[in-house]
Design a protein around this motif. Structure first.
Motif, short mmCIF file in Angstrom:
data_model
loop_
_atom_site.label_atom_id
_atom_site.label_comp_id
_atom_site.label_asym_id
_atom_site.label_seq_id
_atom_site.Cartn_x
_atom_site.Cartn_y
_atom_site.Cartn_z
N LEU A 169 20.27 14.53 46.47
CA LEU A 169 18.96 14.71 47.10
C LEU A 169 17.90 13.87 46.40
O LEU A 169 17.04 13.27 47.05
CB LEU A 169 18.60 16.19 47.09
N GLU A 170 17.96 13.83 45.09
CA GLU A 170 17.01 13.01 44.33
C GLU A 170 17.19 11.52 44.61
O GLU A 170 16.22 10.76 44.64
CB GLU A 170 17.15 13.30 42.84
N GLU A 171 18.42 11.11 44.85
CA GLU A 171 18.68 9.72 45.20
C GLU A 171 18.04 9.38 46.55
O GLU A 171 17.49 8.29 46.73
CB GLU A 171 20.18 9.45 45.24
N ALA A 172 18.10 10.31 47.48
CA ALA A 172 17.46 10.08 48.78
C ALA A 172 15.95 9.96 48.64
O ALA A 172 15.33 9.07 49.24
CB ALA A 172 17.80 11.23 49.73
N LEU A 173 15.34 10.82 47.84
CA LEU A 173 13.90 10.75 47.61
C LEU A 173 13.52 9.43 46.94
O LEU A 173 12.50 8.83 47.28
CB LEU A 173 13.46 11.93 46.74
N LYS A 174 14.35 8.99 46.03
CA LYS A 174 14.11 7.72 45.35
C LYS A 174 14.13 6.56 46.33
O LYS A 174 13.27 5.67 46.29
CB LYS A 174 15.17 7.51 44.26
N ASN A 177 11.08 6.59 48.27
CA ASN A 177 9.90 6.41 47.42
C ASN A 177 8.86 7.50 47.67
O ASN A 177 7.67 7.22 47.83
CB ASN A 177 9.28 5.03 47.63
N ILE A 178 9.33 8.74 47.70
CA ILE A 178 8.43 9.88 47.87
C ILE A 178 8.82 10.99 46.89
O ILE A 178 9.91 10.97 46.32
CB ILE A 178 8.45 10.44 49.30
N SER A 179 7.93 11.96 46.73
CA SER A 179 8.22 13.11 45.88
C SER A 179 8.81 14.23 46.74
O SER A 179 8.66 14.24 47.96
CB SER A 179 6.94 13.61 45.20
N ALA A 180 9.46 15.19 46.09
CA ALA A 180 10.07 16.30 46.80
C ALA A 180 9.04 17.11 47.58
O ALA A 180 9.31 17.62 48.67
CB ALA A 180 10.81 17.20 45.82
N SER A 181 7.84 17.22 47.04
CA SER A 181 6.79 18.01 47.70
C SER A 181 6.30 17.35 48.99
O SER A 181 5.62 17.98 49.79
CB SER A 181 5.61 18.22 46.76
N GLN A 182 6.66 16.10 49.19
CA GLN A 182 6.27 15.38 50.40
C GLN A 182 7.38 15.34 51.44
O GLN A 182 7.26 14.64 52.44
CB GLN A 182 5.88 13.93 50.05
N ALA A 197 17.88 21.72 49.15
CA ALA A 197 16.47 21.39 49.33
C ALA A 197 15.60 22.17 48.34
O ALA A 197 14.70 21.61 47.70
CB ALA A 197 16.05 21.69 50.76
N LYS A 198 15.87 23.45 48.21
CA LYS A 198 15.06 24.29 47.34
C LYS A 198 15.29 23.95 45.87
O LYS A 198 14.40 24.10 45.04
CB LYS A 198 15.34 25.76 47.63
N ASN A 199 16.49 23.48 45.54
CA ASN A 199 16.79 23.09 44.16
C ASN A 199 15.87 21.99 43.65
O ASN A 199 15.55 21.92 42.46
CB ASN A 199 18.24 22.61 44.04
N VAL A 200 15.48 21.08 44.56
CA VAL A 200 14.65 19.94 44.13
C VAL A 200 13.18 20.08 44.55
O VAL A 200 12.37 19.20 44.28
CB VAL A 200 15.22 18.61 44.66
#
Length: 241
Positions: A169-174, A177-182, A197-200
């Protein structure tokens, strides 16, 4: 914080599986191997294959480390007295034969394509799929005409980790180029999609499927932030988050 990206699960959430027979796929894979000179009775092959499958299933579902089908097929063949490696052509061919019917069984979920078209005008979109053989997912996305709408596509076989592990999931956010809260994650599995989803720290949106019901979500320890009845509701609800 305003939602800028929407991440989706694939099988169940965007695609449905219709008319698929696992047993038929197994028989076709066995026939492919026999044709390539792996002479073994189907019953014996199935017994050893299932043992190897179970071994790696525990790794995949307890450690969330992805293992591709060729690994346990090769191990099964080796237990039967053949000398193989996962990268052998006969092994790869048999895996392709195994997944042919599954790929044909994938159909668009009602409203999925229309929803992706609408959301792509306002949000970055990504897909994260837990799947042991990535070519099936890429081919399925092309077949269902979903590919053009995604800014990033991640399959667990490629990444090495399965949802709900934070790394995929963090790789997808990377990549987005956004933060998890977005970001909001849309999926049908309480233990993989909602928990991941809730983990990150992403908003978790549950949509029922042929595999999981709303009751499954309500009874799960992994409670989604939002439960929708229909995927078409997404374009209305996202601006309100």
């Amino acid at each position: 914080m305003k939602i800028r990206a929407v991440l989706f699960d694939f099988i169940g959430t965007l695609a449905v599986v219709q008319g698929y027979s696992y047993e038929e796929s197994m028989k076709k894979m066995h026939a492919s191997l026999v044709n390539d000179c792996f002479k073994v009775d189907y019953k014996r092959f199935r017994e050893v294959y299932d043992q190897a499958h179970h071994k790696y299933r525990l790794i995949r579902y307890e450690q969330w480390i992805e293992v591709t089908n060729a690994v346990w097929l090769s191990e099964a063949l080796n237990r039967l007295g053949f000398a193989t490696k996962p990268e052998d052509q006969a092994v790869k061919k048999a895996i392709n034969v195994f997944f042919e019917d599954y790929l044909h069984s994938l159909k668009q979920r009602k409203g999925a394509l229309r929803t992706l078209k609408r959301l792509s005008n306002s949000y970055s979109l990504a897909l994260i799929s837990n799947f042991t053989y990535a070519p099936v997912i890429y081919a399925g996305l092309r077949k269902l005409h979903f590919s053009p709408y995604f800014n990033a596509i991640l399959v667990s076989e490629d990444v090495g980790w399965r949802k709900p592990h934070s790394k995929i999931l963090e790789e997808a956010l990377k990549r987005l180029n956004i933060s998890a809260s977005q970001a909001a994650f849309v999926g049908d599995s309480p233990n993989e999609d909602i928990q991941g989803a809730k983990n990150v720290g992403m908003k978790a949106i549950f949509i029922p499927s042929q595999f999981f019901t709303i009751e499954d979500a309500k009874n799960s320890s992994q409670q989604p932030d939002i439960i929708l009845n229909d995927i078409c509701e997404l374009s209305k609800i996202l601006p309100k988050i």
